[in-house]
Design a protein around this motif. Structure first.
Motif: not given
Length: 299
Positions: A270-281
């Motif tokens: 999430a930090e790498e792509f600048g989005v939330s952890a939920e979005r990564i999931r």
């Protein structure tokens, strides 16, 4: 015959194969000598004792009937010594058959106990022989049992039977010659341990298990291994190629970076792509679903 009567007659340590003898008989020869000295019953005594057992459940009468016929068991057991089983065990099984005969004997039928008991004694010995003569059963049906014992008693010598002897034996026993051949083959075979004895350290020891084919070469296992290899290489690469760069990066970081399955966490990506952890999931879930469809062709 009640359980009390049977407990007085069945094996009890070294007391003469458990048939009520007092003292220590020592060995099988002493037992045989002892039973041969036991008095035989007259016909009148036998009938009287049998009626006492049948009508009054007289356990002393039952024991006297058994004891007076122990020499019969010994005599029959001698005829089965050629099977290589312990003489004492054959006598023991025959004694059980004798007790069964005494229990069922009807003195009003006009038959002597000796004639009636022979069937029960032989039946118990036959059962014992068939269970212990080979690790693999050699006679499982009534017809095979009859052929087994008749062939053993009528065959001369240890050599293989000639075609003429086979025909004569089949005619005498009223069976097919193929059945005689099959039973002779079973009788002439011997048991071989699958694994070599553990206490044998010799380098030339024979172990049949060493000559068995490996499970890994079994056709189904080979096909499964090939399919698994294709799935891991070609299939996985094809599935990954269906993903966009971000989805592929997430899948590789989460599931393919380490062999132990300890991939990157949702928060790290999430930090790498600048989005939330939920979005990564969500991206991961969609990517896995898409890969599953691509891998279907390889399953």
């Amino acid at each position: 015959m009640t359980n009390t009567a049977q407990s007085a007659l069945v094996p009890m340590g070294n007391r003469g194969l458990g048939l009520g003898f007092s003292g220590n008989l020592g060995n099988i020869d002493a037992y045989i000598s002892a039973v041969n000295r036991l008095p035989m019953l007259t016909h009148e005594e036998e009938v009287s004792l049998a009626r006492a057992l049948r009508e009054k459940n007289d356990l002393n009468a039952a024991q006297k009937l058994v004891m007076s016929h122990l020499r019969l068991v010994v005599s029959i057991a001698r005829g089965y010594l050629g099977y290589g089983l312990p003489h004492a065990d054959l006598i023991q099984e025959g004694n059980i058959g004798l007790m069964k005969a005494v229990k069922r004997f009807d003195p009003n039928q006009g038959v002597r106990l000796v004639s009636y008991a022979m069937h029960w004694i032989k039946a118990e010995m036959h059962e014992y022989i068939l269970k212990n003569w080979r690790l693999v059963k050699v006679a499982t049906t009534k017809a095979q049992r009859k052929l087994f014992f008749n062939l053993r008693s009528n065959k001369v010598g240890l050599d293989a039977m000639s075609p003429t002897q086979i025909d004569e034996m089949a005619k005498m026993l009223d069976v097919k010659r193929e059945e005689v051949i099959e039973m002779e083959t079973r009788l002439s075979g011997r048991d071989i341990a699958l694994e070599a004895p553990t206490d044998d350290d010799g380098e030339d020891k024979f172990s049949p298990i060493a000559y068995l084919s490996s499970d890994s070469q079994e056709p189904t296992r080979v096909l499964e291994a090939e399919q698994r290899d294709r799935l891991h290489s070609e299939g996985l690469e094809t599935a990954l190629s269906k993903l966009d760069p971000r989805s592929r990066r997430i899948i590789e970081a989460r599931w393919l970076a380490n062999d132990d399955g300890s991939g990157a966490t949702l928060h790290t990506l999430a930090e790498e792509f600048g989005v939330s952890a939920e979005r990564i999931r969500q991206i991961e879930s969609a990517a896995l679903k898409k890969m599953k469809g691509a891998l279907a062709a390889y399953v």
